[in-house]
Design a protein around this motif. Structure first.
Motif, PDB file in Angstrom:
ATOM      1  N   MET A  31       0.827  -1.204   0.000  1.00 32.97           N
ATOM      2  CA  MET A  31       0.000   0.000   0.000  1.00 32.97           C
ATOM      3  C   MET A  31       0.861   1.253   0.000  1.00 32.97           C
ATOM      4  SD  MET A  31      -3.055  -1.217  -0.161  1.00 32.97           S
ATOM      5  CE  MET A  31      -4.008   0.255   0.128  1.00 32.97           C
ATOM      6  N   LYS A  32       1.987   1.173   0.721  1.00 40.29           N
ATOM      7  CA  LYS A  32       2.890   2.329   0.767  1.00 40.29           C
ATOM      8  C   LYS A  32       3.482   2.617  -0.603  1.00 40.29           C
ATOM      9  CE  LYS A  32       6.884   4.117   3.293  1.00 40.29           C
ATOM     10  NZ  LYS A  32       7.907   3.814   4.343  1.00 40.29           N
ATOM     11  N   ALA A  33       3.779   1.556  -1.354  1.00 39.87           N
ATOM     12  CA  ALA A  33       4.336   1.741  -2.696  1.00 39.87           C
ATOM     13  C   ALA A  33       3.345   2.425  -3.626  1.00 39.87           C
ATOM     14  CB  ALA A  33       4.745   0.378  -3.272  1.00 39.87           C
ATOM     15  N   ASN A  34       2.057   2.297  -3.308  1.00 35.93           N
ATOM     16  CA  ASN A  34       1.023   2.933  -4.121  1.00 35.93           C
ATOM     17  C   ASN A  34       0.638   4.314  -3.592  1.00 35.93           C
ATOM     18  OD1 ASN A  34       0.863   0.707  -5.840  1.00 35.93           O
ATOM     19  ND2 ASN A  34      -0.658  -0.313  -4.533  1.00 35.93           N
ATOM     20  N   GLY A  35       1.396   4.810  -2.606  1.00 38.52           N
ATOM     21  CA  GLY A  35       1.153   6.149  -2.107  1.00 38.52           C
ATOM     22  C   GLY A  35       0.141   6.239  -0.983  1.00 38.52           C
ATOM     23  N   HIS A  36      -0.176   5.135  -0.337  1.00 34.71           N
ATOM     24  CA  HIS A  36      -1.147   5.133   0.753  1.00 34.71           C
ATOM     25  C   HIS A  36      -0.413   4.979   2.083  1.00 34.71           C
ATOM     26  CE1 HIS A  36      -4.295   4.810  -2.236  1.00 34.71           C
ATOM     27  NE2 HIS A  36      -3.720   3.712  -2.729  1.00 34.71           N
ATOM     28  N   GLY A  37      -0.677   5.882   3.023  1.00 31.80           N
ATOM     29  CA  GLY A  37      -0.027   5.816   4.323  1.00 31.80           C
ATOM     30  C   GLY A  37      -0.715   4.831   5.258  1.00 31.80           C
ATOM     31  N   VAL A  38      -0.056   4.580   6.388  1.00 28.06           N
ATOM     32  CA  VAL A  38      -0.574   3.614   7.358  1.00 28.06           C
ATOM     33  C   VAL A  38      -1.894   4.099   7.951  1.00 28.06           C
ATOM     34  CG1 VAL A  38      -0.110   2.472   9.549  1.00 28.06           C
ATOM     35  CG2 VAL A  38       1.729   2.768   7.879  1.00 28.06           C
ATOM     36  N   GLU A  39      -1.954   5.393   8.336  1.00 24.88           N
ATOM     37  CA  GLU A  39      -3.159   5.915   8.963  1.00 24.88           C
ATOM     38  C   GLU A  39      -4.363   5.828   8.022  1.00 24.88           C
ATOM     39  OE1 GLU A  39      -0.289   7.331   9.009  1.00 24.88           O
ATOM     40  OE2 GLU A  39       0.275   7.463  11.143  1.00 24.88           O
ATOM     41  N   LEU A  40      -4.150   6.212   6.750  1.00 23.17           N
ATOM     42  CA  LEU A  40      -5.247   6.169   5.785  1.00 23.17           C
ATOM     43  C   LEU A  40      -5.707   4.727   5.548  1.00 23.17           C
ATOM     44  CD1 LEU A  40      -7.102   7.538   3.752  1.00 23.17           C
ATOM     45  CD2 LEU A  40      -5.252   7.368   2.062  1.00 23.17           C
ATOM     46  N   THR A  41      -4.748   3.820   5.407  1.00 24.47           N
ATOM     47  CA  THR A  41      -5.091   2.411   5.173  1.00 24.47           C
ATOM     48  C   THR A  41      -5.861   1.826   6.345  1.00 24.47           C
ATOM     49  OG1 THR A  41      -3.101   2.154   3.809  1.00 24.47           O
ATOM     50  CG2 THR A  41      -4.148   0.145   4.620  1.00 24.47           C
ATOM     51  N   CYS A  42      -5.387   2.087   7.574  1.00 27.91           N
ATOM     52  CA  CYS A  42      -6.079   1.574   8.761  1.00 27.91           C
ATOM     53  C   CYS A  42      -7.479   2.187   8.876  1.00 27.91           C
ATOM     54  CB  CYS A  42      -5.263   1.864  10.016  1.00 27.91           C
ATOM     55  SG  CYS A  42      -3.730   0.915  10.128  1.00 27.91           S
ATOM     56  N   GLY A  43      -7.634   3.448   8.477  1.00 29.22           N
ATOM     57  CA  GLY A  43      -8.945   4.078   8.512  1.00 29.22           C
ATOM     58  C   GLY A  43      -9.926   3.389   7.582  1.00 29.22           C
ATOM     59  N   VAL A  44      -9.454   3.055   6.369  1.00 26.84           N
ATOM     60  CA  VAL A  44     -10.311   2.345   5.417  1.00 26.84           C
ATOM     61  C   VAL A  44     -10.660   0.951   5.956  1.00 26.84           C
ATOM     62  CG1 VAL A  44     -10.440   1.377   3.093  1.00 26.84           C
ATOM     63  CG2 VAL A  44      -9.409   3.629   3.455  1.00 26.84           C
ATOM     64  N   LEU A  45      -9.687   0.280   6.573  1.00 25.88           N
ATOM     65  CA  LEU A  45      -9.951  -1.047   7.140  1.00 25.88           C
ATOM     66  C   LEU A  45     -10.996  -0.979   8.244  1.00 25.88           C
ATOM     67  CD1 LEU A  45      -6.329  -2.543   7.284  1.00 25.88           C
ATOM     68  CD2 LEU A  45      -8.173  -3.221   5.746  1.00 25.88           C
ATOM     69  N   ARG A  46     -10.908   0.033   9.085  1.00 23.75           N
ATOM     70  CA  ARG A  46     -11.886   0.165  10.162  1.00 23.75           C
ATOM     71  C   ARG A  46     -13.289   0.383   9.610  1.00 23.75           C
ATOM     72  NH1 ARG A  46      -7.600   2.976  12.601  1.00 23.75           N
ATOM     73  NH2 ARG A  46      -8.444   4.995  11.933  1.00 23.75           N
TER      74      ARG A  46
END
Length: 232
Positions: free
Chosen positions: A1-16
């Motif tokens: 996800m990071k390689a595609n420009g998505h940060g940890v906080e944004l990714t975890c937010g989408v998962l939640r």
């Protein structure tokens, strides 16, 4: 996800939002935390099992990969995995779909005699019911695994009551084996006051070993009409 420009906080937010309760702090803690002891030991053991599975010498696999879980545990214990639990080996081999070599051939209780072989006519026509006792019997034999090896068991069932009227067990499947079963059935019915009358239909499959479908040599058994269905 990071390689595609998505940060940890944004990714975890989408998962939640999708129902996966994970925070960025939990993710970072998991990333730096060392793997559990069981996870590491399982990985080492799995590598060993996979190496055995892939090993090939002169076109033939090493005998170790043919071991079942009990022998594999003993073999591993004699090497670098002293004291390995049989439950661990069983769990990992099951996970990888590894099974020991089954020696010998699986017993076969019936083999078709072929389309060109002579057989008795089909008298039941798939009608497995009877209007009265001793109208029709269905016979077959199977094998049962025991500590001493496989034992073959023949049986005859009265279609009227679904009662097993005769049976016999043997370590070999020959003509005498099934003949004893039929003799027992005739003897038991006679001694129970239900003597077999002429016209009884004896139904069996088209197997070759059982000799249940022989007619000319033993057609005097109580006036039985022999019945063998078509293959299939």
């Amino acid at each position: 996800m990071k390689a595609n420009g998505h940060g940890v906080e944004l990714t975890c937010g989408v998962l939640r939002e999708q129902g996966v309760a994970v925070t960025s702090r939990s993710y970072r803690a998991w990333k730096i935390r060392a793997a559990a002891v069981r996870t590491r030991s399982d990985a080492v053991l799995l590598d060993r099992l996979k190496a055995l599975k892939a090993r090939d010498v002169q076109g033939r696999q090493q005998p170790e990969i043919l071991y079942g879980r009990r022998k594999m545990t003993a073999w591993l214990s004699r090497g670098e995995f002293a004291g390995v639990s049989k439950h661990t080996v069983d769990r990992l081999m099951r996970l990888e779909g590894m099974n020991g070599l089954v020696r010998g051939r699986k017993p076969r209780s019936s083999v078709s005699t072929g389309k060109d072989s002579a057989r008795a006519p089909d008298l039941l026509k798939r009608n497995f019911s009877a209007p009265h006792p001793n109208h029709s019997w269905v016979t077959d034999f199977t094998y049962v695994p025991t500590w001493g090896g496989f034992v073959y068991v023949a049986f005859a069932i009265d279609l009227y009551s679904r009662a097993i009227v005769g049976w016999h067990a043997s370590t070999v499947k020959d003509t005498l084996f099934v003949e004893v079963c039929l003799n027992m059935a005739l003897w038991r019915r006679d001694n129970a006051g239900h003597t077999v009358q002429p016209g009884l239909i004896h139904h069996s499959d088209a197997g070759s070993q059982g000799a249940f479908n022989w007619s000319s040599q033993h057609s005097d058994h109580g006036g039985i009409r022999w019945d063998v269905p078509q293959v299939g």
